[in-house]
Scaffold this motif. Structure first.
Motif, PDB file in Angstrom:
ATOM      1  N   ASN A 139      -3.602  -8.185  -4.792  1.00 23.49           N
ATOM      2  CA  ASN A 139      -2.558  -7.828  -3.831  1.00 23.49           C
ATOM      3  C   ASN A 139      -2.813  -8.416  -2.450  1.00 23.49           C
ATOM      4  O   ASN A 139      -1.928  -8.428  -1.600  1.00 23.49           O
ATOM      5  CB  ASN A 139      -2.433  -6.305  -3.699  1.00 23.49           C
ATOM      6  N   GLY A 183      -9.356   2.927  -4.792  1.00 29.17           N
ATOM      7  CA  GLY A 183      -8.071   3.076  -5.476  1.00 29.17           C
ATOM      8  C   GLY A 183      -8.266   3.667  -6.850  1.00 29.17           C
ATOM      9  O   GLY A 183      -7.790   3.134  -7.852  1.00 29.17           O
ATOM     10  N   TYR A 219       2.215   3.834  -3.199  1.00 28.84           N
ATOM     11  CA  TYR A 219       1.464   4.858  -3.919  1.00 28.84           C
ATOM     12  C   TYR A 219       1.508   6.232  -3.264  1.00 28.84           C
ATOM     13  O   TYR A 219       0.484   6.821  -2.947  1.00 28.84           O
ATOM     14  CB  TYR A 219       0.022   4.386  -4.126  1.00 28.84           C
ATOM     15  N   GLN A 223       0.825  -1.210   0.000  1.00 31.88           N
ATOM     16  CA  GLN A 223       0.000   0.000   0.000  1.00 31.88           C
ATOM     17  C   GLN A 223       0.858   1.260   0.000  1.00 31.88           C
ATOM     18  O   GLN A 223       0.419   2.327  -0.447  1.00 31.88           O
ATOM     19  CB  GLN A 223      -0.916   0.016   1.217  1.00 31.88           C
ATOM     20  N   TYR A 224       2.106   1.142   0.458  1.00 35.53           N
ATOM     21  CA  TYR A 224       2.972   2.314   0.543  1.00 35.53           C
ATOM     22  C   TYR A 224       3.704   2.617  -0.766  1.00 35.53           C
ATOM     23  O   TYR A 224       4.471   3.564  -0.833  1.00 35.53           O
ATOM     24  CB  TYR A 224       3.956   2.163   1.699  1.00 35.53           C
ATOM     25  N   SER A 278      -8.157   5.232   3.052  1.00 37.24           N
ATOM     26  CA  SER A 278      -7.984   3.833   2.704  1.00 37.24           C
ATOM     27  C   SER A 278      -9.287   3.293   2.114  1.00 37.24           C
ATOM     28  O   SER A 278     -10.339   3.939   2.206  1.00 37.24           O
ATOM     29  CB  SER A 278      -7.597   3.022   3.943  1.00 37.24           C
ATOM     30  N   TYR A 279      -9.223   2.084   1.538  1.00 33.46           N
ATOM     31  CA  TYR A 279     -10.380   1.549   0.830  1.00 33.46           C
ATOM     32  C   TYR A 279     -11.644   1.519   1.693  1.00 33.46           C
ATOM     33  O   TYR A 279     -12.679   2.099   1.341  1.00 33.46           O
ATOM     34  CB  TYR A 279     -10.094   0.122   0.344  1.00 33.46           C
ATOM     35  N   GLU A 323       5.537  -7.023  -2.761  1.00 31.09           N
ATOM     36  CA  GLU A 323       4.189  -7.142  -3.322  1.00 31.09           C
ATOM     37  C   GLU A 323       3.898  -8.561  -3.752  1.00 31.09           C
ATOM     38  O   GLU A 323       4.797  -9.287  -4.203  1.00 31.09           O
ATOM     39  CB  GLU A 323       4.012  -6.207  -4.526  1.00 31.09           C
ATOM     40  N   THR A 371      -6.475  -5.155  -8.237  1.00 28.15           N
ATOM     41  CA  THR A 371      -5.952  -4.824  -6.919  1.00 28.15           C
ATOM     42  C   THR A 371      -6.316  -5.879  -5.891  1.00 28.15           C
ATOM     43  O   THR A 371      -5.582  -6.088  -4.919  1.00 28.15           O
ATOM     44  CB  THR A 371      -6.480  -3.446  -6.472  1.00 28.15           C
TER      45      THR A 371
END
Length: 316
Positions: free
Chosen positions: A152, A72, A24, A21-22, A123-124, A268, A149
């Motif tokens: 992930n 996202g 982006y 997540q980091y 966040s989502y 990832e 996504t």
């Protein structure tokens, strides 16, 4: 949270990890946009082709005025066709949800002509909960989780995430879910290790972000980008391999990280799916599997999932 996650992930005695997540921040988001244009990375183009195909049918699956929440969103450009289709009869409220302020600002500018854009820098799930609270009476909600996504997440975590999304939705709401499908290994690996080195720059930018925001002293040239296929778990893994024994100070996280030569930091996981697998995931999460669109050029699926007993028409 960033400092805590970095310290926890790099302090592990076994495989060191950093949460994807980091990736982006603003730089990472720009690099990912460049990746999507690479000839080796067919996923985004397949996603876009399917959206062009399915968008005209979406109004038939939704009822009443519609709000769209995109998890996202990035710049939101590929969502334009969906907004145009859903907004042909009534105005659409669009909630792009992203942790990148720059991406949201671009999205708000580009999509303003097609919807009432309400950006959410979150966040989502937190962003989705805000969108749900903002919906007007009588609006149905379409949640978009495009690209792949969901890949992930680990398999169990992906299932839990779908359950949490379902818990946010009301009868009549829907989720459009993108999933990248299994294809020849060489083709998959090339998408994550392109000859131009853009994906490598994207991967190393995670260390550069730690340097910028947490006062780390990673030497980026001391790490090699690697993409691997794990057949057992059906996933492509991205790693950063230390080219020498080294000690890295991260003052903002309050610790020092030691790496052996050839030790890797796992950054990832990109899980790949079989087309029929989505139906099983949907049922276990409390969704009804309503429709699936497949791309033949780059095996990829978009699946429309709705809450069970929602009363939506089965065909538009």
């Amino acid at each position: 949270m960033f400092a805590n996650d970095v310290r926890e992930g790099l302090s592990q005695t076994g495989q060191k990890q950093l949460p994807c997540q980091y990736f982006y921040d603003d730089t990472g988001t720009a690099l990912f946009e460049a990746i999507t244009a690479l000839p080796e990375y067919g996923l985004t183009r397949a996603d876009t082709r399917l959206i062009q195909r399915l968008a005209p049918a979406l109004p038939g699956y939704m009822r009443g005025p519609v709000a769209v929440a995109e998890l996202g969103s990035g710049s939101g450009l590929k969502t334009r066709r969906i907004l145009e289709s859903l907004g042909s009869n009534a105005p659409v409220t669009y909630y792009p949800i992203d942790i990148s302020a720059a991406a949201l600002a671009l999205c708000a500018r580009e999509m303003a002509a097609f919807a009432d854009v309400q950006p959410i820098e979150e966040s989502y799930l937190n962003g989705l909960r805000q969108a749900v609270c903002g919906r007007r009476p009588g609006q149905s909600l379409l949640v978009l989780f495009l690209g792949s996504t969901i890949g992930n997440f680990g398999r169990a975590a992906a299932q839990d995430f779908l359950r949490e999304v379902r818990a946010c939705l009301m009868p009549g709401d829907a989720l459009l879910l993108g999933t990248d499908l299994i294809k020849p290994v060489a083709r998959m690996l090339l998408a994550y290790d392109d000859p131009a080195g853009v994906t490598a720059a994207f991967n190393r930018n995670l260390l550069a972000r730690i340097n910028r925001e947490l006062w780390g002293n990673f030497a980026l040239r001391s790490f090699a980008h690697e993409a691997r296929w794990d057949a057992q778990h059906r996933r492509v893994e991205m790693h950063l391999r230390s080219l020498k024994a080294q000690r890295v100070s991260i003052r903002g996280a309050g610790f020092t990280c030691e790496l052996r030569k050839d030790e890797t930091i796992w950054t990832e996981s990109c899980h790949k799916f079989h087309a029929g697998e989505v139906r099983e995931m949907a049922g276990e999460a409390g969704f009804e599997f309503r429709m699936q669109w497949l791309d033949d050029t780059w095996p990829f699926a978009e699946s429309l999932l709705v809450g069970q007993d929602s009363g939506l028409a089965k065909e538009p």
